[in-house]
Scaffold this motif. Sequence first.
Motif, PDB file in Angstrom:
ATOM      1  N   ARG A  23      25.902   1.000   8.046  1.00 28.18           N
ATOM      2  CA  ARG A  23      24.904  -0.006   7.770  1.00 28.18           C
ATOM      3  C   ARG A  23      25.113  -0.528   6.352  1.00 28.18           C
ATOM      4  NH1 ARG A  23      18.891  -0.363   8.592  1.00 28.18           N
ATOM      5  NH2 ARG A  23      18.536   0.804   6.711  1.00 28.18           N
ATOM      6  N   ASN A  42      21.778  -0.819   0.348  1.00 26.38           N
ATOM      7  CA  ASN A  42      21.544  -1.533  -0.901  1.00 26.38           C
ATOM      8  C   ASN A  42      22.055  -0.758  -2.112  1.00 26.38           C
ATOM      9  OD1 ASN A  42      20.557  -3.781  -2.187  1.00 26.38           O
ATOM     10  ND2 ASN A  42      18.605  -3.685  -1.116  1.00 26.38           N
ATOM     11  N   THR A  43      22.246  -1.476  -3.189  1.00 26.10           N
ATOM     12  CA  THR A  43      22.590  -0.849  -4.464  1.00 26.10           C
ATOM     13  C   THR A  43      21.400  -0.996  -5.390  1.00 26.10           C
ATOM     14  OG1 THR A  43      24.855  -1.563  -4.127  1.00 26.10           O
ATOM     15  CG2 THR A  43      24.281  -0.833  -6.315  1.00 26.10           C
ATOM     16  N   ALA A  53      12.627  12.800  -1.175  1.00 27.84           N
ATOM     17  CA  ALA A  53      13.988  12.358  -0.854  1.00 27.84           C
ATOM     18  C   ALA A  53      14.204  10.942  -1.370  1.00 27.84           C
ATOM     19  CB  ALA A  53      14.207  12.423   0.646  1.00 27.84           C
ATOM     20  N   ARG A 111      10.436   2.937  -6.487  1.00 28.02           N
ATOM     21  CA  ARG A 111      10.709   4.199  -5.806  1.00 28.02           C
ATOM     22  C   ARG A 111      11.463   3.852  -4.531  1.00 28.02           C
ATOM     23  NH1 ARG A 111       9.191   6.971  -1.997  1.00 28.02           N
ATOM     24  NH2 ARG A 111       9.124   9.226  -2.036  1.00 28.02           N
ATOM     25  N   PRO A 165      13.740   5.397  -1.231  1.00 25.68           N
ATOM     26  CA  PRO A 165      14.286   6.547  -0.502  1.00 25.68           C
ATOM     27  C   PRO A 165      15.814   6.536  -0.550  1.00 25.68           C
ATOM     28  CG  PRO A 165      12.612   5.451   0.809  1.00 25.68           C
ATOM     29  CD  PRO A 165      12.873   4.578  -0.371  1.00 25.68           C
ATOM     30  N   HIS A 216      18.031   7.362   1.586  1.00 23.96           N
ATOM     31  CA  HIS A 216      18.785   6.883   2.751  1.00 23.96           C
ATOM     32  C   HIS A 216      18.872   5.356   2.806  1.00 23.96           C
ATOM     33  CE1 HIS A 216      15.400   5.506   5.227  1.00 23.96           C
ATOM     34  NE2 HIS A 216      14.728   6.505   4.693  1.00 23.96           N
ATOM     35  N   ASN A 217      18.144   4.652   1.945  1.00 24.34           N
ATOM     36  CA  ASN A 217      18.264   3.192   1.868  1.00 24.34           C
ATOM     37  C   ASN A 217      19.337   2.765   0.873  1.00 24.34           C
ATOM     38  OD1 ASN A 217      14.957   3.355   2.486  1.00 24.34           O
ATOM     39  ND2 ASN A 217      16.106   1.821   3.591  1.00 24.34           N
ATOM     40  N   GLN A 277      24.789 -10.162   0.924  1.00 24.78           N
ATOM     41  CA  GLN A 277      24.020 -10.075   2.162  1.00 24.78           C
ATOM     42  C   GLN A 277      24.293 -11.232   3.117  1.00 24.78           C
ATOM     43  OE1 GLN A 277      20.519  -9.470   0.014  1.00 24.78           O
ATOM     44  NE2 GLN A 277      20.911  -7.290  -0.121  1.00 24.78           N
ATOM     45  N   LEU A 306       6.705   9.386   2.558  1.00 27.72           N
ATOM     46  CA  LEU A 306       7.329   8.910   1.319  1.00 27.72           C
ATOM     47  C   LEU A 306       8.808   9.269   1.244  1.00 27.72           C
ATOM     48  CD1 LEU A 306       4.645   9.434  -1.433  1.00 27.72           C
ATOM     49  CD2 LEU A 306       5.736   7.305  -0.782  1.00 27.72           C
ATOM     50  N   ASP A 307       9.218  10.321   1.960  1.00 22.23           N
ATOM     51  CA  ASP A 307      10.632  10.669   1.979  1.00 22.23           C
ATOM     52  C   ASP A 307      11.458   9.599   2.699  1.00 22.23           C
ATOM     53  OD1 ASP A 307      10.480  12.920   0.551  1.00 22.23           O
ATOM     54  OD2 ASP A 307      10.686  14.320   2.225  1.00 22.23           O
ATOM     55  N   TYR A 308      10.811   8.870   3.599  1.00 22.29           N
ATOM     56  CA  TYR A 308      11.562   7.927   4.433  1.00 22.29           C
ATOM     57  C   TYR A 308      11.269   6.465   4.122  1.00 22.29           C
ATOM     58  CZ  TYR A 308      12.673  12.089   7.040  1.00 22.29           C
ATOM     59  OH  TYR A 308      13.136  13.322   7.368  1.00 22.29           O
ATOM     60  N   GLY A 309      10.163   6.199   3.434  1.00 21.04           N
ATOM     61  CA  GLY A 309       9.831   4.802   3.215  1.00 21.04           C
ATOM     62  C   GLY A 309       8.853   4.616   2.076  1.00 21.04           C
ATOM     63  N   ASP A 356      12.025   1.931   6.393  1.00 20.21           N
ATOM     64  CA  ASP A 356      13.205   1.161   6.776  1.00 20.21           C
ATOM     65  C   ASP A 356      14.326   2.174   6.999  1.00 20.21           C
ATOM     66  OD1 ASP A 356      15.304  -0.530   7.056  1.00 20.21           O
ATOM     67  OD2 ASP A 356      14.809  -1.794   5.353  1.00 20.21           O
ATOM     68  N   LEU A 357      14.643   2.473   8.253  1.00 25.96           N
ATOM     69  CA  LEU A 357      15.606   3.544   8.521  1.00 25.96           C
ATOM     70  C   LEU A 357      16.347   3.294   9.830  1.00 25.96           C
ATOM     71  CD1 LEU A 357      13.232   4.494  10.400  1.00 25.96           C
ATOM     72  CD2 LEU A 357      12.956   6.417   8.899  1.00 25.96           C
ATOM     73  N   ASP A 358      17.389   4.085  10.063  1.00 28.54           N
ATOM     74  CA  ASP A 358      18.087   3.966  11.340  1.00 28.54           C
ATOM     75  C   ASP A 358      17.470   4.936  12.340  1.00 28.54           C
ATOM     76  OD1 ASP A 358      19.142   6.427  10.681  1.00 28.54           O
ATOM     77  OD2 ASP A 358      21.018   5.599   9.942  1.00 28.54           O
ATOM     78  N   LYS A 404      17.453   8.786  11.598  1.00 23.08           N
ATOM     79  CA  LYS A 404      16.499   9.172  10.559  1.00 23.08           C
ATOM     80  C   LYS A 404      15.078   9.142  11.109  1.00 23.08           C
ATOM     81  CE  LYS A 404      18.422  10.180   6.668  1.00 23.08           C
ATOM     82  NZ  LYS A 404      18.139  11.484   6.097  1.00 23.08           N
ATOM     83  N   ASP A 447      11.456  -5.110  -0.579  1.00 18.83           N
ATOM     84  CA  ASP A 447      12.385  -5.180   0.547  1.00 18.83           C
ATOM     85  C   ASP A 447      13.572  -4.264   0.230  1.00 18.83           C
ATOM     86  OD1 ASP A 447      14.116  -5.743   2.532  1.00 18.83           O
ATOM     87  OD2 ASP A 447      13.947  -7.923   2.388  1.00 18.83           O
ATOM     88  N   LEU A 448      13.583  -3.069   0.847  1.00 13.43           N
ATOM     89  CA  LEU A 448      14.561  -2.061   0.440  1.00 13.43           C
ATOM     90  C   LEU A 448      15.958  -2.336   0.967  1.00 13.43           C
ATOM     91  CD1 LEU A 448      12.479   1.194   0.759  1.00 13.43           C
ATOM     92  CD2 LEU A 448      13.012  -0.104  -1.278  1.00 13.43           C
ATOM     93  N   SER A 449      16.067  -3.036   2.110  1.00 15.05           N
ATOM     94  CA  SER A 449      17.417  -3.225   2.645  1.00 15.05           C
ATOM     95  C   SER A 449      17.933  -4.632   2.383  1.00 15.05           C
ATOM     96  CB  SER A 449      17.448  -2.941   4.143  1.00 15.05           C
ATOM     97  OG  SER A 449      16.561  -3.803   4.804  1.00 15.05           O
ATOM     98  N   GLY A 450      17.056  -5.585   2.091  1.00  7.37           N
ATOM     99  CA  GLY A 450      17.512  -6.957   1.954  1.00  7.37           C
ATOM    100  C   GLY A 450      17.607  -7.438   0.530  1.00  7.37           C
ATOM    101  N   GLY A 451      16.537  -7.284  -0.219  1.00  6.04           N
ATOM    102  CA  GLY A 451      16.477  -7.908  -1.544  1.00  6.04           C
ATOM    103  C   GLY A 451      17.333  -7.207  -2.564  1.00  6.04           C
ATOM    104  N   LEU A 472      17.630  -4.721  -5.545  1.00  3.23           N
ATOM    105  CA  LEU A 472      16.888  -3.632  -6.167  1.00  3.23           C
ATOM    106  C   LEU A 472      17.260  -3.595  -7.636  1.00  3.23           C
ATOM    107  CD1 LEU A 472      17.276  -0.890  -3.443  1.00  3.23           C
ATOM    108  CD2 LEU A 472      15.304  -2.318  -3.914  1.00  3.23           C
TER     109      LEU A 472
END
Lengths: 341, 97
Positions: free
Chosen positions: A3, A6-7, A22, A35, A37, A39-40, A299, B28-31, B42-44, B47, B89-93, B95
């Motif tokens: 997948r 992100n960085t 985590a 904050r 996680p 895994h992201n 992206q 909180l460990d996952y999101g 936001d996970l697969d 997870k 937005d953890l996967s798109g924007g 960080l």
Amino acid sequence: MKRHLNTLFVTTEGSYLAKDGAAVQVRFEKKTLLRVPLHNLDSVVCFGRVGFSSQLAAACAEAGVSISLMSPHGRFRAAVVGFSPGNVLLRRQQYRAADDPELTARIARNCISGKIANSRSVLLRAARDAKDEDRSSRLKLAAKQLAPILRRVAKADDADTVRGYEGESASKYFASFGDLTSVDGFQMKGRSRRPPLDPINALLSFLYAMLAHDARSACEACGLDAAVGFLHRDRPGRPGCALDLMEEFRPVLADRLAFSLINRKQVSCKGFEVTSSGAVRMDDKTRKTVLTAYQTRKQDTIEHPFLGEKTTMGLLVHLQARLLARHLRGDLDEYPAFIWK
Amino acid sequence: MVMLVTYDVSTASAAGKRRLRLIAKICLDYGQRVQNSVFELDLDHAKWVECRARLLDTMEPEEDSLRFYRLGNQWRERVEHIGTNPSTDLSGGTLLA
């Protein structure tokens, strides 16, 4: 398939990264800024004076998230990575290939063909977009000059010849850089680095550093040794394989982005300062703009020309690393460089 | 994909208060926390299976309730935020901190 993760870029000097469950927690003056996680995340990149706890370093290593420490201006300083993943057999194969002049030349040749082809595409695309007739024809001429080099590279059968053609094409390509921008104050007089002597060079150096970081993680993620290159000779501290992988992406991901930022006036000359040594550096605000633009670019979706799969620009370098691994294992006859259309 | 997790945990007893804390920590460990007992993860899928199992192990079905909303990969079209504490937005924007 992997997948696109992100960085996390940490640019606030004096901030501290801690492990929270985590997740990574970015703290500054006792306040939590962010904050995320683990895994992201694919990696964490820290600029300048940023601290982190040993617990976080261990958790990141275990989760396969690398932490890179850069100077405030993007020079790589150190990294925290866990055990090399993958496969000692692949790495041995990589070392054997690096010792084999014929195999080395083939891989180097393909990387550089990709780079020159992509440089041409960048010039031609800019020529189509240019409103000024003179500029457009100069750019077309420069692209035309690259074509014969491309043909000669395809026939080169030792790595040194490839390196020679690479230099020749690079000097032709960079000579036409002045025609890529139309904004005052961003005139380029050839490539300068260590230190960069004008804003464009500062911008390019920074983007190349980001790209090298990504290429390095891509190598490590698929079990290649980032230090053993084919086009780039071994040198302590130099990630040769990552730099090889990066060649074909320089024009597409870094150069084009630099020029869009300038032409769209997202960065201006005021965002750069000249230090007493003559080196040009960008300020914090510009650096943030550049990082945001780079992440957004990664992206964008694109179809991989060789695999025919839809993917993001950011994953391309990972896909290329895997293709290189497949070539080294003997599953692919040639390393297919990424050709941008 | 994005999962939305909401819960009501009975805090009548000390054990309930403990469960409330544990469930929040697992989320909180996952999101990220978007409201007091609302989390966006936001996970697969792998997870998510792990997270769900941990939540079910911790909760007490007699007293607490958990709700999972599957927002999928197109979640950006399905979420609108107004007011304070916007989420990241953890996967798109980008960080950037």
